[in-house]
Design a protein around this motif. Structure first.
Motif, PDB file in Angstrom:
ATOM      1  N   LYS A 101      -8.036 -10.837 -26.260  1.00  0.00           N
ATOM      2  CA  LYS A 101      -8.434 -12.246 -26.294  1.00  0.00           C
ATOM      3  C   LYS A 101      -9.965 -12.370 -26.369  1.00  0.00           C
ATOM      4  O   LYS A 101     -10.696 -11.634 -25.715  1.00  0.00           O
ATOM      5  N   CYS A 102     -10.404 -13.300 -27.187  1.00  0.00           N
ATOM      6  CA  CYS A 102     -11.845 -13.551 -27.281  1.00  0.00           C
ATOM      7  C   CYS A 102     -12.261 -14.573 -26.208  1.00  0.00           C
ATOM      8  O   CYS A 102     -11.430 -15.076 -25.456  1.00  0.00           O
ATOM      9  N   GLU A 103     -13.539 -14.907 -26.164  1.00  0.00           N
ATOM     10  CA  GLU A 103     -14.055 -15.824 -25.147  1.00  0.00           C
ATOM     11  C   GLU A 103     -14.173 -17.261 -25.648  1.00  0.00           C
ATOM     12  O   GLU A 103     -14.571 -18.148 -24.891  1.00  0.00           O
ATOM     13  N   LYS A 104     -13.805 -17.498 -26.889  1.00  0.00           N
ATOM     14  CA  LYS A 104     -13.984 -18.820 -27.474  1.00  0.00           C
ATOM     15  C   LYS A 104     -12.775 -19.734 -27.280  1.00  0.00           C
ATOM     16  O   LYS A 104     -12.877 -20.944 -27.455  1.00  0.00           O
TER      17      LYS A 104
ATOM     18  N   ASP B  45      -8.959 -20.986 -25.196  1.00  0.00           N
ATOM     19  CA  ASP B  45      -8.442 -21.180 -23.837  1.00  0.00           C
ATOM     20  C   ASP B  45      -7.369 -20.147 -23.530  1.00  0.00           C
ATOM     21  O   ASP B  45      -7.123 -19.217 -24.315  1.00  0.00           O
ATOM     22  N   ASP B  46      -6.696 -20.318 -22.405  1.00  0.00           N
ATOM     23  CA  ASP B  46      -5.691 -19.343 -21.989  1.00  0.00           C
ATOM     24  C   ASP B  46      -4.514 -19.275 -22.941  1.00  0.00           C
ATOM     25  O   ASP B  46      -3.788 -18.281 -22.966  1.00  0.00           O
ATOM     26  N   ASN B  47      -4.306 -20.340 -23.702  1.00  0.00           N
ATOM     27  CA  ASN B  47      -3.214 -20.365 -24.674  1.00  0.00           C
ATOM     28  C   ASN B  47      -3.675 -19.946 -26.064  1.00  0.00           C
ATOM     29  O   ASN B  47      -2.955 -20.116 -27.037  1.00  0.00           O
ATOM     30  N   ARG B  48      -4.892 -19.424 -26.120  1.00  0.00           N
ATOM     31  CA  ARG B  48      -5.509 -18.974 -27.373  1.00  0.00           C
ATOM     32  C   ARG B  48      -5.627 -20.122 -28.381  1.00  0.00           C
ATOM     33  O   ARG B  48      -5.412 -19.947 -29.574  1.00  0.00           O
ATOM     34  N   ARG B  49      -5.983 -21.260 -27.849  1.00  0.00           N
ATOM     35  CA  ARG B  49      -6.280 -22.424 -28.700  1.00  0.00           C
ATOM     36  C   ARG B  49      -7.790 -22.615 -28.747  1.00  0.00           C
ATOM     37  O   ARG B  49      -8.476 -22.612 -27.713  1.00  0.00           O
ATOM     38  N   PHE B  50      -8.312 -22.765 -29.936  1.00  0.00           N
ATOM     39  CA  PHE B  50      -9.746 -22.990 -30.125  1.00  0.00           C
ATOM     40  C   PHE B  50      -9.992 -24.496 -30.242  1.00  0.00           C
ATOM     41  O   PHE B  50      -9.428 -25.170 -31.110  1.00  0.00           O
ATOM     42  N   HIS B  51     -10.815 -25.040 -29.354  1.00  0.00           N
ATOM     43  CA  HIS B  51     -11.047 -26.485 -29.311  1.00  0.00           C
ATOM     44  C   HIS B  51     -12.363 -26.834 -30.022  1.00  0.00           C
ATOM     45  O   HIS B  51     -13.361 -26.119 -29.887  1.00  0.00           O
TER      46      HIS B  51
ATOM     47  N   GLU C 290      -6.876 -25.619 -32.645  1.00  0.00           N
ATOM     48  CA  GLU C 290      -6.000 -24.830 -33.512  1.00  0.00           C
ATOM     49  C   GLU C 290      -5.902 -23.423 -32.946  1.00  0.00           C
ATOM     50  O   GLU C 290      -6.674 -23.033 -32.066  1.00  0.00           O
ATOM     51  N   THR C 291      -4.924 -22.695 -33.459  1.00  0.00           N
ATOM     52  CA  THR C 291      -4.718 -21.334 -32.964  1.00  0.00           C
ATOM     53  C   THR C 291      -5.936 -20.477 -33.279  1.00  0.00           C
ATOM     54  O   THR C 291      -6.432 -20.474 -34.409  1.00  0.00           O
ATOM     55  N   CYS C 292      -6.392 -19.771 -32.272  1.00  0.00           N
ATOM     56  CA  CYS C 292      -7.582 -18.940 -32.431  1.00  0.00           C
ATOM     57  C   CYS C 292      -7.268 -17.713 -33.281  1.00  0.00           C
ATOM     58  O   CYS C 292      -6.114 -17.239 -33.334  1.00  0.00           O
ATOM     59  N   GLY C 293      -8.285 -17.211 -33.929  1.00  0.00           N
ATOM     60  CA  GLY C 293      -8.105 -16.018 -34.765  1.00  0.00           C
ATOM     61  C   GLY C 293      -7.703 -14.787 -33.980  1.00  0.00           C
ATOM     62  O   GLY C 293      -7.131 -13.842 -34.546  1.00  0.00           O
ATOM     63  N   CYS C 294      -7.968 -14.757 -32.679  1.00  0.00           N
ATOM     64  CA  CYS C 294      -7.597 -13.593 -31.874  1.00  0.00           C
ATOM     65  C   CYS C 294      -6.117 -13.591 -31.508  1.00  0.00           C
ATOM     66  O   CYS C 294      -5.635 -12.671 -30.847  1.00  0.00           O
ATOM     67  N   ALA C 295      -5.395 -14.634 -31.912  1.00  0.00           N
ATOM     68  CA  ALA C 295      -3.974 -14.728 -31.577  1.00  0.00           C
ATOM     69  C   ALA C 295      -3.085 -14.032 -32.603  1.00  0.00           C
ATOM     70  O   ALA C 295      -1.869 -14.218 -32.613  1.00  0.00           O
ATOM     71  N   VAL C 296      -3.687 -13.235 -33.450  1.00  0.00           N
ATOM     72  CA  VAL C 296      -2.913 -12.509 -34.461  1.00  0.00           C
ATOM     73  C   VAL C 296      -1.994 -11.498 -33.762  1.00  0.00           C
ATOM     74  O   VAL C 296      -2.415 -10.766 -32.867  1.00  0.00           O
TER      75      VAL C 296
END
Length: 207
Positions: free
Chosen positions: A82-85, A87-93, A104-110
């Motif tokens: 998981k990246c630091e950008k 939230d806990d659900n890997r959503r980028f705000h 939206e879904t963060c790129g680290c959620a691959v």
């Protein structure tokens, strides 16, 4: 009278001699009967030993491919680090150009594919080679459950026997139905498959 006595004596002597001979023959016959019974007993024992040997050889032939449990590599997915950008659900705000909050879904959620050993056990039997050998069919038993998955797999020649993983992959023809007697070998094969999958994905991305 003397002549008659001598004649009787001779007859008695002859009868005694004949009786002695008959007793000897009787004794010999009795000995032969005992020896015959012993030979028949030995023959029966040899016959039983031979039958057991034949059954054992037959069973060994039937059970040649029989293994109660085998390990199979199965694919699964896990999330990368998981990246630091997000939230806990890997959503980028972020805020839209209009100033609205959005995510939206963060790129680290691959999802990253990987493989893990799963235990398969014998579920049913068939025969092969005109009934000369057993054909065990395997199913995965769900963990902590009393039921099996619906599909059965026949190990056939897809049991790992010390060859290179590349050779084994070709032999098994299906990487998801490759069978291993040893869990550690299966784990090593899982890691090898994951590395190959990673290389294939990187090659595809470059292309």
């Amino acid at each position: 009278m003397n002549a008659m006595k001598d004649e009787h004596k001779q007859e008695i002597a002859r009868l005694r001699k004949e009786n002695a001979e008959l007793q000897l023959v009787k004794s010999q016959l009795q000995t032969m009967k005992i020896e015959h019974r012993q030979k028949m007993h030995e023959f029966d024992m040899q016959k039983q030993d031979l039958e057991r040997k034949v059954r054992r050889e037959r069973l060994d032939t039937l059970m040649e491919d029989f293994i109660v449990e085998l390990w199979v590599p199965e694919s699964d997915y896990k999330l990368g680090e998981k990246c630091e950008k997000c939230d806990d659900n890997r959503r980028f705000h972020y805020k839209t150009p209009m100033g609205r909050d959005n995510s939206e879904t963060c790129g680290c959620a691959v999802k990253i594919p990987y493989y893990k050993p799963e235990l398969y056990t014998v579920y049913s039997f068939g025969t092969k080679d005109d009934g000369k050998k057993l054909r065990p069919w395997y199913r995965k038993k769900y963990r902590d459950q009393d039921y099996y998955e619906s599909d059965s797999s026949y190990a056939a020649d897809a049991i790992y026997n010390g060859e290179t993983f590349e050779e084994f992959r070709v032999k098994s023809a299906n990487e998801y139905r490759a069978f291993f007697k040893d869990k550690d070998d299966c784990q090593a094969y899982c890691e090898w498959l994951a590395e190959r999958r990673k290389e294939e994905m990187n090659g595809h991305d470059k292309g």
